[in-house]
Design an enzyme around this catalytic site. Structure first.
Site, PDB file in Angstrom:
ATOM      1  N   ASN A 192       3.913  97.578  10.647  1.00  0.00           N
ATOM      2  CA  ASN A 192       3.615  98.411  12.462  1.00  0.00           C
ATOM      3  C   ASN A 192       4.035  96.965  13.245  1.00  0.00           C
ATOM      4  O   ASN A 192       2.293  96.093  12.915  1.00  0.00           O
ATOM      5  CB  ASN A 192       2.061  98.863  11.970  1.00  0.00           C
ATOM      6  CG  ASN A 192       2.786 100.764  11.210  1.00  0.00           C
ATOM      7  OD1 ASN A 192       3.641 100.704  11.814  1.00  0.00           O
ATOM      8  ND2 ASN A 192       1.719 100.928  10.392  1.00  0.00           N
ATOM      9  N   LYS A 271       9.748  98.564   9.806  1.00  0.00           N
ATOM     10  CA  LYS A 271       9.731 100.011   9.350  1.00  0.00           C
ATOM     11  C   LYS A 271      10.441 100.885  10.517  1.00  0.00           C
ATOM     12  O   LYS A 271       9.524 100.626  11.858  1.00  0.00           O
ATOM     13  CB  LYS A 271       8.236 100.192   9.642  1.00  0.00           C
ATOM     14  CG  LYS A 271       7.464 101.464   9.008  1.00  0.00           C
ATOM     15  CD  LYS A 271       6.279 101.109   8.579  1.00  0.00           C
ATOM     16  CE  LYS A 271       5.289 102.990   8.942  1.00  0.00           C
ATOM     17  NZ  LYS A 271       4.778 102.535   8.969  1.00  0.00           N
ATOM     18  N   GLU A 275       6.264 106.810  11.293  1.00  0.00           N
ATOM     19  CA  GLU A 275       4.542 107.624  12.206  1.00  0.00           C
ATOM     20  C   GLU A 275       4.770 105.844  13.203  1.00  0.00           C
ATOM     21  O   GLU A 275       3.986 106.016  13.496  1.00  0.00           O
ATOM     22  CB  GLU A 275       4.241 106.893  11.143  1.00  0.00           C
ATOM     23  CG  GLU A 275       4.470 107.327   9.533  1.00  0.00           C
ATOM     24  CD  GLU A 275       2.632 106.161   8.964  1.00  0.00           C
ATOM     25  OE1 GLU A 275       2.238 107.267   7.693  1.00  0.00           O
ATOM     26  OE2 GLU A 275       2.760 104.991   8.865  1.00  0.00           O
ATOM     27  N   ARG A 308      13.054  99.757   5.266  1.00  0.00           N
ATOM     28  CA  ARG A 308      11.660 100.655   4.549  1.00  0.00           C
ATOM     29  C   ARG A 308      13.096 101.960   4.913  1.00  0.00           C
ATOM     30  O   ARG A 308      12.746 103.018   5.617  1.00  0.00           O
ATOM     31  CB  ARG A 308       9.821 100.669   5.383  1.00  0.00           C
ATOM     32  CG  ARG A 308       9.541  99.069   4.425  1.00  0.00           C
ATOM     33  CD  ARG A 308       8.488  99.304   5.555  1.00  0.00           C
ATOM     34  NE  ARG A 308       7.285 100.024   4.255  1.00  0.00           N
ATOM     35  CZ  ARG A 308       6.623 100.376   4.469  1.00  0.00           C
ATOM     36  NH1 ARG A 308       6.860 101.147   5.781  1.00  0.00           N
ATOM     37  NH2 ARG A 308       5.783 100.863   4.029  1.00  0.00           N
ATOM     38  N   ASP A 354       2.715 108.596  -0.598  1.00  0.00           N
ATOM     39  CA  ASP A 354       2.112 107.289   0.062  1.00  0.00           C
ATOM     40  C   ASP A 354       0.622 106.979  -0.915  1.00  0.00           C
ATOM     41  O   ASP A 354      -0.526 107.479  -0.201  1.00  0.00           O
ATOM     42  CB  ASP A 354       1.247 107.840   1.506  1.00  0.00           C
ATOM     43  CG  ASP A 354       1.272 106.670   1.977  1.00  0.00           C
ATOM     44  OD1 ASP A 354       1.772 104.992   1.550  1.00  0.00           O
ATOM     45  OD2 ASP A 354       0.795 107.283   3.250  1.00  0.00           O
ATOM     46  N   GLU A 376       8.480  99.628  -3.760  1.00  0.00           N
ATOM     47  CA  GLU A 376       7.514  99.002  -3.102  1.00  0.00           C
ATOM     48  C   GLU A 376       6.529  99.427  -3.466  1.00  0.00           C
ATOM     49  O   GLU A 376       6.152 100.779  -3.588  1.00  0.00           O
ATOM     50  CB  GLU A 376       7.026  99.541  -1.447  1.00  0.00           C
ATOM     51  CG  GLU A 376       6.007  99.366  -0.746  1.00  0.00           C
ATOM     52  CD  GLU A 376       6.191  99.058   0.279  1.00  0.00           C
ATOM     53  OE1 GLU A 376       7.081  99.196   1.554  1.00  0.00           O
ATOM     54  OE2 GLU A 376       5.505  99.760   1.348  1.00  0.00           O
ATOM     55  N   GLU A 382      -5.571 101.126  -0.890  1.00  0.00           N
ATOM     56  CA  GLU A 382      -5.905 101.681   1.028  1.00  0.00           C
ATOM     57  C   GLU A 382      -6.415 103.810  -0.458  1.00  0.00           C
ATOM     58  O   GLU A 382      -7.573 103.804   0.069  1.00  0.00           O
ATOM     59  CB  GLU A 382      -4.647 102.496   1.253  1.00  0.00           C
ATOM     60  CG  GLU A 382      -4.434 103.737   2.386  1.00  0.00           C
ATOM     61  CD  GLU A 382      -3.776 103.572   2.954  1.00  0.00           C
ATOM     62  OE1 GLU A 382      -2.402 102.925   2.833  1.00  0.00           O
ATOM     63  OE2 GLU A 382      -3.484 104.557   4.038  1.00  0.00           O
ATOM     64  N   TRP A 513       0.261 115.909   9.059  1.00  0.00           N
ATOM     65  CA  TRP A 513       0.446 114.697   8.083  1.00  0.00           C
ATOM     66  C   TRP A 513       1.261 115.136   7.081  1.00  0.00           C
ATOM     67  O   TRP A 513       2.090 114.357   5.901  1.00  0.00           O
ATOM     68  CB  TRP A 513      -0.663 113.577   7.633  1.00  0.00           C
ATOM     69  CG  TRP A 513      -1.128 113.071   8.750  1.00  0.00           C
ATOM     70  CD1 TRP A 513      -1.965 113.290   9.635  1.00  0.00           C
ATOM     71  CD2 TRP A 513      -0.575 112.031   9.154  1.00  0.00           C
ATOM     72  NE1 TRP A 513      -2.828 112.344  10.961  1.00  0.00           N
ATOM     73  CE2 TRP A 513      -1.329 111.447  10.393  1.00  0.00           C
ATOM     74  CE3 TRP A 513       0.942 111.044   8.950  1.00  0.00           C
ATOM     75  CZ2 TRP A 513      -1.385 110.387  11.471  1.00  0.00           C
ATOM     76  CZ3 TRP A 513       0.524 109.592  10.264  1.00  0.00           C
ATOM     77  CH2 TRP A 513      -0.144 109.530  11.087  1.00  0.00           C
TER      78      TRP A 513
END
Lengths: 651, 651
Positions: A192, A271, A275, A308, A354, A376, A382, A513
């Site tokens: 990001n 990316k 998002e 990505r 994710d 990836e 996370e 989401w």
């Protein structure tokens, strides 16, 4: 001139390269042949070890016998090395400097074993040409995500509060750890790309060059995350349309200037259309158009774009059960198979969602047979305890890599991990989370390796033999333990929104989401079958499309990912779904309690600093695991009304 | 010299004091008798109106006839005024300056009615001596809560980014609006007193004095929120023990210096031992000890301490069903009834929880018969739409105030509202949220007033007659509409954690905050009966203890606050609980749709700026109301399995 070994700042943990690991080699006689900067790195390493342990290193052969010969026989780009031990002499040969470096670390890993018995020549070469770590490090502190997005190990090694840290000795030490487990590429900023970070591509490229300089002696190429909107954001162009000639020229020029600053620059990570990040969709172009435009700019310089595939609708309506986020990557990218340039690599998350503790392997990986793929993984935890919980991910990754391979080898060319490293003294926050980074590097070199062997290798290097059995016990089953006390049977999420730590069963249930469990009073799970669901199961080749299609054949651990079933559905284990939920949650907490006890018993066998940090973290892990157990069990007892067969306390 | 009327900055809405409201008075002849600063304020007001509309104002009677005489006949502290209209002349008399000011605004509110017909003398006096607005404004921007905690109207009128704003003309204008609805006190900083705010008490008291100076001409006294730990935080004392002589001396000295700066300073507001704020518990002292220590420091100067009763365990274990946050204020404070000093006012939230759309009235209010009480309302719409939704709270507040009264009048002495005002051009973000502030002031003057009369008074002053019917329709039922589409039947919460906007049914269900609904597949609600629950119902006097004790007698709208009942439980309305949930949620959204249509029809009748702002906000209110409807209905359909009788779409 031998390149000096980086000196660790006071208090920083040596991780898997403690002095003791260099004793076998450092107490012997080594001959190094060949020339080049990485040969000097190897020389520096051996010299440092010999200075400490009384051995000797030469560059020109004396008549005396050597215990170890490290010989560069060419100057190509190969990373392979030959290893043999004959007549009491160990020999490593390589045709490329990186090969020699990896051969050297191979000897370090073997320890005394490298100097005993005989061994016929074996050629070691990495199965995957690129083994990269992606840092989601921000340059400026992001108001929500902080200095490192999804970072659980303090600040960034590269950036602090808008500026370059300039602590290159630490970066060099990091590169050394990465090289010792086989990593050969690093991207130094978050995918990001915000306003400040965008400028790394142009007027701040010098800061990236400094980092690249620190990594270079350990064979690591530096990559940069860029924003697709860079021509607009940085230079005021009206468009970022990848087919617009001005845009293409802008990227060609910007890229050429990057290579002036960093001749061995690795390439871009992007990316796009994901998002909220900009991308080619805004111009009616495909992702291949976008990636190929950047690939064309990089191609003259030998660089690569990592594009990505994490593209989905993150503003979905939870009321709409026909849209399935799991389908998105495949639906978006399969039509583009074969359309990507040779140096455009599609970077695909290992699962369709994710980085949950359990997901099926993305069907896109096996399907994109005419494209170069990077898989990836996420070393930063996370969704797996955020480096406050012990959760060694080796078995999960190994399952993924084996699934995405056939007899001819992997269905992908590269492996990438999102980094779990920050400026924490233990590098990874939780000292035992170092095992994930090490395991990643070693699996990237050899995806079909036994992860448990890698784990024991890491334990031996890092801790020595004393506490090895205890550490093995604490780590080996920790991923399955974590799975037990969190979201059950592949259903995923159920985490607190935003920060993703700790339980919230409905936290993402009515969100945009695309992450739902659809639990009601009768049952739970997402019907992704072709016959009655979203059709996601049909994205797999046979036999998996058929196996996943039916609840009768779908593996238990993925049942709720693929099917909505009643709480009374009987698993292959013989338990009902609801009883499985209760049992695993009680078991998971009991296993954490046992792991904490084992850790406690290692008090005299590991350094006090490590012992104290892990002990503190076990307190939090236990608290959190109990919270998961009780919230999940209460939620499902309230909803299903089915009591626990064993009558345990559910609130 | 007449005190000039404050000039509104460009673009700031005149709220309920537009020029037009002064036409009846401004076009006539007025005589003002008496002297004093507030008489000059009144003179300035009348002079401004006369300048605009052609009337005339005198201080010494000429022989000619006057339409209006405003006469101060004494110089006491009374806020009362007499009003009569005889022989074509309207006369307001007061023995105190504030009385004259309120009498003046009474004439403004009456408009033409003040100058027609005859009216015998009526004495108007406020039922409550203190009518205060509490600002939860931070001086420094709080990293989570921002400039104004739970503020939905922009920044603070007083503070910006660590400094005093210094915009006293706007503060004066604000004071004028407050005086016009009867408010006579303002606290200027957040009850959560952080590091920067703590210093307002000492070296930054001059900034408070400036604000007090701006409010003074409109009869408003200024109060300050202080931290109980001030002696430690500000002066390095080792303790803040209220019985320690050094601490008592410190407060006496600090308070004396405050009065040097602000001779008519109102006093302190204190949130102690609450949600992390320091308090007397740390020293083994009672809240009466703490409050009385501050009261002793204020007493020589005529000041008052407002001691908030919002004390509960915010680190409760959700597993523990015996702890009941609703009980906390009563359990903590009833044993202290009679122990508080005369100038120590216990400030009690109107409900036992936290400003939900529907709560019972706190039993503490009627129980503390030997203490001076202030009832705290929340004008800022933390849980009632955050000034993005139309939600006129008059009926709710009126119910509370009537409940907490008997034939002899209110069981409390003062009324406080948490302010909904910021630096927004409309003062309150949502232009229609001004009605809440106005209604608060008027109810504080007369707690048994009909709120609908107050609403129409506000509409008439603010908008004139043209759009009055439409505005009445939009506002009058808006609180019940909001209740319909949010948490049902008094159960409360179900909001998104942290910011408290939008639905999250389980958002606070497994949290430490003590805010649960206990919904399972069979039923919902909290058993607070004496017979089988937490015993909270027993904190009420008869008949309410008995009425609330049984689900058969408990009012429908509070049923789930007091009882856990099956979804099939039949309400007094004849509907089952589950059907009530479905019906009210569909109705609530339909009512918002209808209100938006009515608003749309007012396009030519209100100013374009107001119309546009409210129109934009209705888009958001509708989106959010639909989200509430669908999430609540889906949640309960999934959990109960009971279909909607009318077969409407539930996702």
């Amino acid at each position: 001139m031998p390149h000096p070994v980086p000196v660790l700042p006071e208090g920083v943990d040596p991780a898997w390269l403690p002095s003791a690991a260099f004793r076998p080699l450092g107490s012997r006689r080594t001959l190094i042949r060949g020339s080049g900067p990485l040969v000097e790195t190897v020389h520096g390493e051996v010299a440092e070890a010999c200075a400490r342990f009384g051995g000797r290193v030469d560059r020109d052969a004396a008549p005396e016998p050597y215990d170890l010969v490290l010989e560069l026989t060419g100057d190509d780009s190969s990373e392979a090395f030959g290893y043999e031990r004959v007549d009491g002499r160990t020999t490593v040969t390589a045709t490329g400097q990186r090969g020699l470096l990896y051969g050297f670390f191979h000897v370090v890993r073997l320890g005394e074993e490298a100097f005993g018995g005989d061994c016929q020549r074996v050629l070691h070469e990495p199965a995957l040409g690129l083994r990269m770590v992606n840092h989601w490090d921000n340059v400026a502190v992001h108001p929500v995500m902080g200095q490192v997005e999804r970072g659980y190990a303090g600040g960034s090694l590269f950036w602090a509060d808008g500026r370059a840290r300039g602590e290159f000795e630490r970066v060099r030490a990091y590169g050394r750890l990465l090289a010792a487990c086989g990593v050969n590429a690093v991207s130094v900023n978050n995918v990001n790309v915000h306003e400040t970070e965008a400028r790394l591509l142009t007027d701040r490229i010098g800061e990236v060059a400094d980092i690249a300089g620190a990594f270079r002696p350990y064979g690591i190429r530096t990559h940069l995350s860029v924003t697709f909107a860079a021509p607009i954001v940085l230079d005021g162009l009206e468009t970022a349309d990848p087919l617009d000639e001005r845009v293409r020229e802008w990227w060609a020029g910007a890229t050429a200037r990057v290579y002036e600053a960093i001749p061995d620059f690795g390439g871009f990570v992007v990316k796009a259309d994901s998002e909220g990040q900009p991308g080619p969709f805004a111009y009616g172009r495909t992702h291949a158009d976008g990636a190929n435009m950047l690939a064309a700019a990089l191609e003259p310089h030998g660089g690569t774009v990592h594009w990505r595939a994490f593209v989905y609708d993150h503003r979905q309506d939870w009321r709409d059960r026909t849209t399935d986020r799991a389908r998105a990557a495949y639906d978006h990218f399969l039509p583009l198979d074969g359309a990507f340039a040779a140096n455009a690599v599609l970077q695909v998350k290992h699962g369709p969602m994710d980085f949950q503790v359990r997901e099926p392997v993305s069907p896109l990986i096996s399907a994109m047979s005419h494209s170069t793929l990077a898989v990836e993984l996420q070393a930063t935890q996370e969704y797996t305890g955020q480096q406050r919980h012990v959760c060694w991910l080796g078995p999960m990754w190994s399952e993924v890599l084996r699934f995405a391979a056939d007899q001819e080898g992997p269905a992908f060319e590269e492996l990438v991990a999102v980094s779990n490293v920050g400026d924490d003294p233990f590098w990874t926050g939780h000292p035992l989370a170092q095992a994930n980074l090490y395991t990643f590097g070693r699996l990237a070199w050899q995806p079909d390796a036994d992860p448990v062997v890698i784990l024991d290798e890491w334990i031996g290097l890092t801790f020595g033999a004393g506490p090895a059995a205890g550490l093995h016990a604490v780590l080996d089953g920790s991923w399955r333990t974590y799975e037990k006390y969190t979201a059950p049977l592949g259903v995923g999420f159920m985490v607190q929104p935003g920060h993703h730590y700790g339980p919230s069963v409905d936290g993402y249930e009515y969100s945009p989401w695309g992450t739902y469990h659809f639990a009601d009073r009768d049952g739970i799970g997402v019907d992704r079958s072709v016959a009655s669901g979203t059709g996601y199961a049909g994205q797999y080749a046979k036999p998996w499309a058929e196996i996943y299609e039916s609840p009768d054949t779908c593996p238990d651990e993925l049942l709720l990912f693929f099917h909505h079933v009643p709480y009374g559905h009987v698993l292959k284990s013989g338990k009902t779904v609801i009883q499985h939920i209760y049992d695993t949650h009680f078991e998971g907490v009991a296993e954490v309690e046992e792991a904490a006890r084992v850790w406690e018993s290692l008090a005299g066998l590991v350094t006090p600093a490590r012992h104290q940090r892990v002990t503190e973290l076990f307190v939090e892990q236990l608290r959190c695991a109990r919270e998961w157990r009780d919230q999940i069990n209460s939620y499902f007892l309230r909803k299903s009304g089915v009591p626990d067969e064993r009558g345990r306390v559910i609130y």
